[in-house]
Design a protein around this motif. Structure first.
Motif, PDB file in Angstrom:
ATOM      1  N   SER A 191       0.798  -1.243   0.000  1.00 29.49           N
ATOM      2  CA  SER A 191       0.000   0.000   0.000  1.00 29.49           C
ATOM      3  C   SER A 191       0.819   1.275   0.000  1.00 29.49           C
ATOM      4  O   SER A 191       0.253   2.370   0.059  1.00 29.49           O
ATOM      5  CB  SER A 191      -0.971   0.032   1.198  1.00 29.49           C
ATOM      6  N   LEU A 192       2.146   1.176  -0.069  1.00 33.39           N
ATOM      7  CA  LEU A 192       3.002   2.364  -0.127  1.00 33.39           C
ATOM      8  C   LEU A 192       3.531   2.529  -1.545  1.00 33.39           C
ATOM      9  O   LEU A 192       4.106   1.589  -2.117  1.00 33.39           O
ATOM     10  CB  LEU A 192       4.158   2.247   0.857  1.00 33.39           C
ATOM     11  N   ALA A 193       3.332   3.723  -2.128  1.00 34.49           N
ATOM     12  CA  ALA A 193       3.774   3.976  -3.493  1.00 34.49           C
ATOM     13  C   ALA A 193       5.270   3.768  -3.629  1.00 34.49           C
ATOM     14  O   ALA A 193       6.056   4.230  -2.791  1.00 34.49           O
ATOM     15  CB  ALA A 193       3.384   5.386  -3.916  1.00 34.49           C
ATOM     16  N   GLU A 194       5.657   3.061  -4.694  1.00 35.96           N
ATOM     17  CA  GLU A 194       7.071   2.780  -4.920  1.00 35.96           C
ATOM     18  C   GLU A 194       7.639   3.569  -6.089  1.00 35.96           C
ATOM     19  O   GLU A 194       8.835   3.782  -6.177  1.00 35.96           O
ATOM     20  CB  GLU A 194       7.271   1.281  -5.183  1.00 35.96           C
ATOM     21  N   GLY A 195       6.801   3.971  -7.049  1.00 39.19           N
ATOM     22  CA  GLY A 195       7.304   4.703  -8.198  1.00 39.19           C
ATOM     23  C   GLY A 195       6.296   4.684  -9.327  1.00 39.19           C
ATOM     24  O   GLY A 195       5.294   3.964  -9.287  1.00 39.19           O
ATOM     25  N   SER A 196       6.541   5.502 -10.323  1.00 38.35           N
ATOM     26  CA  SER A 196       5.628   5.599 -11.459  1.00 38.35           C
ATOM     27  C   SER A 196       6.361   5.265 -12.748  1.00 38.35           C
ATOM     28  O   SER A 196       7.589   5.402 -12.850  1.00 38.35           O
ATOM     29  CB  SER A 196       5.010   6.996 -11.538  1.00 38.35           C
ATOM     30  N   PHE A 197       5.575   4.847 -13.759  1.00 35.88           N
ATOM     31  CA  PHE A 197       6.104   4.471 -15.063  1.00 35.88           C
ATOM     32  C   PHE A 197       5.248   5.146 -16.125  1.00 35.88           C
ATOM     33  O   PHE A 197       4.019   5.214 -15.993  1.00 35.88           O
ATOM     34  CB  PHE A 197       6.062   2.947 -15.244  1.00 35.88           C
ATOM     35  N   SER A 198       5.871   5.642 -17.172  1.00 37.55           N
ATOM     36  CA  SER A 198       5.141   6.343 -18.223  1.00 37.55           C
ATOM     37  C   SER A 198       5.690   5.996 -19.598  1.00 37.55           C
ATOM     38  O   SER A 198       6.920   5.927 -19.789  1.00 37.55           O
ATOM     39  CB  SER A 198       5.213   7.864 -18.021  1.00 37.55           C
ATOM     40  N   GLY A 199       4.777   5.777 -20.541  1.00 32.90           N
ATOM     41  CA  GLY A 199       5.146   5.605 -21.930  1.00 32.90           C
ATOM     42  C   GLY A 199       5.716   4.245 -22.265  1.00 32.90           C
ATOM     43  O   GLY A 199       6.126   3.486 -21.379  1.00 32.90           O
ATOM     44  N   PRO A 200       5.741   3.916 -23.555  1.00 30.22           N
ATOM     45  CA  PRO A 200       6.240   2.602 -23.992  1.00 30.22           C
ATOM     46  C   PRO A 200       7.703   2.365 -23.649  1.00 30.22           C
ATOM     47  O   PRO A 200       8.136   1.225 -23.536  1.00 30.22           O
ATOM     48  CB  PRO A 200       6.013   2.629 -25.500  1.00 30.22           C
ATOM     49  N   GLN A 201       8.468   3.452 -23.477  1.00 29.47           N
ATOM     50  CA  GLN A 201       9.886   3.284 -23.145  1.00 29.47           C
ATOM     51  C   GLN A 201      10.080   2.679 -21.756  1.00 29.47           C
ATOM     52  O   GLN A 201      11.175   2.197 -21.429  1.00 29.47           O
ATOM     53  CB  GLN A 201      10.615   4.634 -23.227  1.00 29.47           C
ATOM     54  N   ALA A 202       9.046   2.687 -20.939  1.00 29.19           N
ATOM     55  CA  ALA A 202       9.166   2.122 -19.591  1.00 29.19           C
ATOM     56  C   ALA A 202       9.028   0.604 -19.579  1.00 29.19           C
ATOM     57  O   ALA A 202       9.355  -0.044 -18.576  1.00 29.19           O
ATOM     58  CB  ALA A 202       8.109   2.739 -18.680  1.00 29.19           C
ATOM     59  N   ASN A 203       8.519   0.031 -20.681  1.00 25.20           N
ATOM     60  CA  ASN A 203       8.383  -1.419 -20.745  1.00 25.20           C
ATOM     61  C   ASN A 203       9.757  -2.089 -20.721  1.00 25.20           C
ATOM     62  O   ASN A 203      10.746  -1.520 -21.191  1.00 25.20           O
ATOM     63  CB  ASN A 203       7.631  -1.840 -22.014  1.00 25.20           C
ATOM     64  N   GLY A 204       9.798  -3.288 -20.204  1.00 27.90           N
ATOM     65  CA  GLY A 204      11.075  -3.998 -20.208  1.00 27.90           C
ATOM     66  C   GLY A 204      11.073  -5.176 -19.265  1.00 27.90           C
ATOM     67  O   GLY A 204      10.055  -5.525 -18.643  1.00 27.90           O
ATOM     68  N   THR A 205      12.240  -5.813 -19.148  1.00 32.23           N
ATOM     69  CA  THR A 205      12.433  -6.957 -18.256  1.00 32.23           C
ATOM     70  C   THR A 205      13.424  -6.580 -17.161  1.00 32.23           C
ATOM     71  O   THR A 205      14.140  -5.581 -17.270  1.00 32.23           O
ATOM     72  CB  THR A 205      12.969  -8.176 -19.036  1.00 32.23           C
ATOM     73  N   ASN A 206      13.414  -7.362 -16.107  1.00 35.97           N
ATOM     74  CA  ASN A 206      14.323  -7.140 -14.975  1.00 35.97           C
ATOM     75  C   ASN A 206      14.188  -5.740 -14.392  1.00 35.97           C
ATOM     76  O   ASN A 206      15.171  -5.122 -13.975  1.00 35.97           O
ATOM     77  CB  ASN A 206      15.775  -7.410 -15.387  1.00 35.97           C
ATOM     78  N   LEU A 207      12.943  -5.236 -14.401  1.00 37.81           N
ATOM     79  CA  LEU A 207      12.669  -3.926 -13.818  1.00 37.81           C
ATOM     80  C   LEU A 207      12.437  -4.063 -12.318  1.00 37.81           C
ATOM     81  O   LEU A 207      11.912  -5.075 -11.844  1.00 37.81           O
ATOM     82  CB  LEU A 207      11.435  -3.305 -14.465  1.00 37.81           C
ATOM     83  N   THR A 208      12.807  -3.059 -11.563  1.00 34.30           N
ATOM     84  CA  THR A 208      12.596  -3.070 -10.118  1.00 34.30           C
ATOM     85  C   THR A 208      11.315  -2.318  -9.781  1.00 34.30           C
ATOM     86  O   THR A 208      11.169  -1.140 -10.095  1.00 34.30           O
ATOM     87  CB  THR A 208      13.785  -2.426  -9.386  1.00 34.30           C
ATOM     88  N   PHE A 209      10.362  -3.024  -9.140  1.00 34.39           N
ATOM     89  CA  PHE A 209       9.080  -2.438  -8.774  1.00 34.39           C
ATOM     90  C   PHE A 209       9.021  -2.037  -7.305  1.00 34.39           C
ATOM     91  O   PHE A 209       8.071  -1.394  -6.867  1.00 34.39           O
ATOM     92  CB  PHE A 209       7.946  -3.423  -9.060  1.00 34.39           C
TER      93      PHE A 209
END
Length: 338
Positions: free
Chosen positions: A36-54
């Motif tokens: 329930s605590l915000a960790e970060g935001s992602f925007s646009g197709p450039q944010a897609n990918g693998t091995n991303l940290t959420f």
């Protein structure tokens, strides 16, 4: 000698990184949260990918990655898989966030006085309506009812004075309407209500001037209508409203002139009267609906200023139920249940 080690509260605790893939994102400001605590935001197709940290979590602690805010511009729905669990003493690497674009939503209005259909886009964030380019689109003479098929591919309009149904293809990109090949399709006299079954296979049209219901098969590829064998089927005098139960087994028809409700069993578009049909309603029944549980039917009685309630909607064998009949305002014409 004895060696003593101390751990300061300011020293970093061992943590697991919560990692995975993000696919399909085209909108802006997707916000993910952990516990329930915000960790970060992602925007646009450039944010897609693998091995991303959420997010991150201490060793031997529970984690719960969820969507705190869905992306907009365009509106999207993002879902999280493998987002919950217990971190041991290593990184989590199998979280998957998948985004899909919300299809455009459109509103269509049958204009009885101008013989056309007005069309609007719906802003997914605010609900604001914007008229579609080319709107309004021509219909037949005196359009009085309108319905869209469950796939959102076609819309149909009952033209009361022409005794026809106009069919249109919906451009899913713009919402614009284009007449179907063969449209308009002939009905009985004075069509004034219509409904489409949940499978999108059949459309049912109440004909107020000849006391019948016309039934058509809908071509799944083209949207064109073809009358089913035996159509039109007898209802009662001056049918004014129709409702199909959630499972498509029973069609109820409010017969305004007779003060009755016809219950017709539906078998792939072929209609037959239920035993005991028609059933007595109030004076001037003008609207009918069936509740989502498939148990009750409600009929608005325009000339007696009342609402009638019946049980047995799913079987079509109607019997007064609950409060049976309650007072309403003056001349109730339609009813809805949620």
């Amino acid at each position: 000698t004895t060696e003593i080690y101390t751990l300061s509260l300011h020293d970093a605790l061992p943590i697991s990184s919560l990692k995975g893939t993000l696919t399909g994102l085209v909108g802006t400001n997707l916000v993910l949260a952990n516990n329930s605590l915000a960790e970060g935001s992602f925007s646009g197709p450039q944010a897609n990918g693998t091995n991303l940290t959420f997010g991150n979590v201490n060793f031997n602690s529970a984690y719960d990655i969820t969507v705190q805010s869905q992306p907009t511009d365009p509106a999207q729905i993002c879902l999280v898989e493998n987002g919950t669990g217990m971190a041991a003493n290593s990184d989590i690497t199998n979280i998957a966030v998948t985004c899909t674009t919300t299809p455009p939503r459109y509103v269509y209005v049958a204009n009885r006085g101008s013989n056309d259909v007005s069309c609007y886009t719906v802003d997914p964030a605010t609900g604001k309506l914007t008229q579609i380019v080319g709107s309004p689109f021509a219909s037949g003479n005196q359009p009085v009812a309108i319905a869209a098929d469950p796939t959102g591919a076609h819309v149909y309009v009952a033209n009361q004075l022409d005794a026809t149904v106009s069919g249109y293809t919906i451009d899913r990109g713009t919402g614009a309407l284009a007449p179907l090949s063969g449209s308009p399709f002939p009905t009985g006299l004075g069509p004034n209500a219509l409904t489409i079954d949940a499978t999108g296979q059949n459309i049912f049209v109440a004909n107020s001037s000849d006391g019948t219901v016309s039934v058509y098969a809908i071509d799944s590829a083209t949207g064109a209508l073809s009358a089913v064998d035996g159509s039109p089927f007898a209802a009662g005098p001056a049918p004014s409203s129709i409702a199909l139960d959630p499972f498509g087994n029973v069609l109820l028809v409010a017969n305004r002139s007779a003060g009755t409700v016809s219950a017709l069993r539906n078998s792939q578009g072929a209609l037959s009267a239920v035993n005991g049909s028609p059933f007595a309603a109030g004076n001037g029944p003008s609207g009918v609906t069936i509740d989502p549980s498939d148990r009750y039917a409600f009929i608005s009685d325009a000339l007696s200023n009342s609402l009638s309630e019946f049980g047995g909607a799913g079987s079509g064998v109607l019997a007064p139920s609950g409060s049976e009949q309650v007072s309403t305002g003056i001349a109730p014409t339609a009813v809805a249940v949620v």
